[in-house]
Design a protein around this motif. Structure first.
Motif, short mmCIF file in Angstrom:
data_model
loop_
_atom_site.label_atom_id
_atom_site.label_comp_id
_atom_site.label_asym_id
_atom_site.label_seq_id
_atom_site.Cartn_x
_atom_site.Cartn_y
_atom_site.Cartn_z
N ARG A 170 0.83 -1.33 0.12
CA ARG A 170 0.03 0.01 -0.06
C ARG A 170 0.71 1.11 0.01
O ARG A 170 0.29 2.44 -0.34
CB ARG A 170 -0.93 -0.15 1.31
CG ARG A 170 -2.13 -1.05 0.93
CD ARG A 170 -3.01 -1.06 2.07
NE ARG A 170 -2.29 -2.02 3.27
CZ ARG A 170 -2.41 -2.29 4.57
NH1 ARG A 170 -3.62 -1.96 5.00
NH2 ARG A 170 -1.71 -3.28 5.31
N GLN A 183 9.12 -1.53 6.23
CA GLN A 183 10.01 -1.46 7.37
C GLN A 183 11.59 -1.14 6.98
O GLN A 183 12.15 -0.83 7.92
CB GLN A 183 10.05 -2.62 8.06
CG GLN A 183 10.09 -3.95 7.30
CD GLN A 183 8.88 -4.50 6.54
OE1 GLN A 183 8.14 -3.57 5.92
NE2 GLN A 183 8.81 -5.84 6.20
N SER A 204 3.15 -15.07 9.72
CA SER A 204 4.64 -14.52 10.49
C SER A 204 4.60 -15.00 11.76
O SER A 204 5.32 -15.31 12.56
CB SER A 204 4.61 -13.23 10.01
OG SER A 204 4.96 -13.04 8.64
O1 C5P Z 1 -0.28 -5.34 6.68
P1 C5P Z 1 -0.17 -4.74 7.97
O2 C5P Z 1 -0.09 -3.44 7.70
O3 C5P Z 1 -1.38 -5.13 8.66
O4 C5P Z 1 1.04 -5.64 8.90
C1 C5P Z 1 1.25 -5.22 10.04
C2 C5P Z 1 2.62 -5.56 10.26
O5 C5P Z 1 2.68 -7.12 10.09
C3 C5P Z 1 3.65 -5.08 9.58
O6 C5P Z 1 4.77 -4.56 10.33
C4 C5P Z 1 3.95 -6.18 8.40
O7 C5P Z 1 5.36 -6.03 8.25
C5 C5P Z 1 3.79 -7.27 9.47
N1 C5P Z 1 3.45 -8.55 8.62
C6 C5P Z 1 4.19 -9.77 8.70
N2 C5P Z 1 4.00 -10.86 7.63
C7 C5P Z 1 2.99 -10.58 6.88
C8 C5P Z 1 2.25 -9.53 6.82
C9 C5P Z 1 2.33 -8.33 7.49
O8 C5P Z 1 4.98 -9.80 9.63
N3 C5P Z 1 3.09 -11.52 5.97
#
Ligand code: C5P
Length: 237
Positions: free
Chosen positions: A22, A30, A93
């Motif tokens: 997005r 990150q 994750s």
């Molecule tokens: O996608 P969203 O913004 O909700 O993600 C929240 C956190 O989860 C972010 O820090 C993102 O890097 C992490 N995340 C992750 N593994 C994924 C998707 C998101 O660790 N497959």
């Protein structure tokens, strides 16, 4: 304030396994720099500086583990025990982090790597609350009215005084979140955008205690968030 020596070990799990589509950037969000340092470095630094956190596990987007290892080495972070590859969904994750932690007895704080401005106060309040509760979640009130929709029609307007927006960290006894994810693994319909959601769904008898978050504990999701976080990270107060 220093943590009590009698408390359980607390592991901070920093979830940075997403690719941040997005944001429209070619590097994962990150690793984008704010106030001169990658977002993830700010996040790890917050956990490293907290006297309440004993150990840190970073879950990083596959293909970018070396970048985190280099940041950890250059910054001299000493609490980072592992950098492990993330999964397809955020919940994957989390599951991979739980697998890495095994059956140790600890409290775990699961935190979005994309929330670099988490404060020492929030981390402390979560750890304190975990002394008395099996599950805790950081929330803030909502200034906007939140509505439910079906397509382009509003179906419900809940009283916003009873609503909160969830931030992270979300904290759990390791055995509690492990159990929630074991049950989730047996449910083909499992979808969760956060870990408290998994506990609420599969362990409905476990109360999730709320801890007050902060408006500046922003999750970097859009380019606007990056501008705001950059400005906030440069504050000198
Ligand atoms: O996608 P969203 O913004 O909700 O993600 C929240 C956190 O989860 C972010 O820090 C993102 O890097 C992490 N995340 C992750 N593994 C994924 C998707 C998101 O660790 N497959």
């Amino acid at each position: 304030m220093a943590a009590s020596p009698a408390r359980r070990r607390t592991v901070g799990v920093i979830l940075a396994g997403g690719v941040g589509s997005r944001l429209g950037s070619t590097v994962p969000k990150q690793l984008v720099e704010v106030a001169g340092r990658p977002v993830i470095e700010h996040t790890i630094a917050a956990f490293e500086a907290s006297p309440d956190i004993d150990e840190i596990v970073v879950v990083m987007a596959p293909g970018h583990l070396d970048a985190v290892a280099a940041i950890v080495a250059a910054a001299g972070f000493r609490k980072v025990a592992a950098v492990v590859p993330g999964g397809v969904l955020r919940s994957d994750s989390t599951r991979l982090a739980l697998e890495w932690l095994g059956d140790a007895d600890a409290d775990v704080l699961l935190h979005d790597g994309a929330r670099p401005l988490v404060s020492e106060r929030i981390l402390h309040d979560c750890v304190l609350a975990l002394g008395r509760h099996e599950a805790v979640a950081v929330v803030v009130t909502t200034a906007d009215t939140v509505v439910a929709v079906d397509g382009d029609v509003i179906t419900e307007v809940p009283d916003r005084r009873g609503l909160r927006r969830c931030q992270t960290p979300q904290g759990f006894r390791l055995s509690t979140i492990r159990r929630a994810y074991e049950l989730a693994a047996q449910d083909p319909a499992f979808v969760a955008t956060d870990d408290a959601g998994a506990v609420a769904r599969y362990l409905p008898d476990v109360p999730i205690h709320v801890v007050e978050g902060a408006e500046d504990n922003i999750k970097v999701t859009t380019p606007l968030d990056l501008m705001i976080v950059d400005a906030l990270a440069r504050r000198t107060d």
